[in-house]
Design an enzyme around this catalytic site. Structure first.
Site, PDB file in Angstrom:
ATOM      1  CG  HIS A 255      -0.286  -0.026   2.537  1.00 31.06           C
ATOM      2  ND1 HIS A 255       0.224   1.099   3.145  1.00 31.06           N
ATOM      3  CD2 HIS A 255      -0.038  -1.057   3.388  1.00 31.06           C
ATOM      4  CE1 HIS A 255       0.736   0.774   4.314  1.00 31.06           C
ATOM      5  NE2 HIS A 255       0.603  -0.527   4.491  1.00 31.06           N
TER       6      HIS A 255
ATOM      7  CB  CYS B  94       2.368  -3.440   5.178  1.00 34.38           C
ATOM      8  SG  CYS B  94       0.815  -4.172   5.713  1.00 34.38           S
TER       9      CYS B  94
END
Length: 186
Positions: free
Chosen positions: A146, A161
């Site tokens: 992201h 992440c």
């Protein structure tokens, strides 16, 4: 004695000749680090992504041809991003974390920059879930790619992440699909 309007027009003419002449181009400021490049040929083949943890770089390929690359920020020590072969299983443009965020006071000042939903919140404070724009899920335990801050390119910085530059990730999001392969290696 010369008439005041003649003096004024002569001064304006001199000023115009100075300001209307081409100037040397300004010396460019020192360039910031290039964070990504995108040079998709839009040819045939499926898109794939290879994330290199040791370099903190993701390479994007189409049918085996490199079509772009970007710096990433993967999991820091204690929250390392696991190497392996994955596939994108979910895509959400406007996602917020259900695990991480921050606590801010009534003035919007951050009082705890690494908070979780269950952390105590004082009077006038509120918990804010971390935004994860252009979310592309890789695991069932909450790891994905992201948009996010990359404070020191080449160094891990996340909770696990894969963060990507905010200008780059919408382009990648538009070229991937559910099932796009993502390989993570050292």
């Amino acid at each position: 004695m010369k008439h005041p309007l003649l003096l004024l027009s002569g001064g304006l003419l001199a000023l115009c000749s100075i300001s209307c002449t081409p100037l040397e181009p300004p010396v460019p400021a020192k360039a910031d680090r290039v964070m990504y490049q995108w040079y998709d040929d839009y040819g045939q083949g499926e898109v794939s992504i290879h994330i290199k943890l040791s370099e903190q770089i993701a390479e994007v390929k189409r049918g085996g041809r490199e079509i772009g690359w970007t710096y990433v920020a993967t999991g820091k020590e204690g929250r390392a991003t696991r190497p392996g072969s994955y596939r994108i299983t979910e895509k959400i443009v406007d996602k917020h974390s259900n695990r991480y965020g921050w606590i801010e006071n009534e003035y919007g000042e951050v009082v705890n920059g690494d908070a979780s939903p269950g952390d105590p919140v004082g009077p006038g404070e509120r918990y804010m879930p971390a935004p994860m724009p252009y979310w592309m899920r890789l695991t069932d335990y909450g790891i994905g790619m992201h948009a996010g801050i990359i404070p020191n390119p080449g160094e891990p910085a996340s909770h696990g992440c894969i963060r990507m530059p905010k200008e780059f990730v919408p382009v990648l999001f538009g070229k991937t699909k559910i099932g796009t392969p993502v390989k993570i290696t050292y």
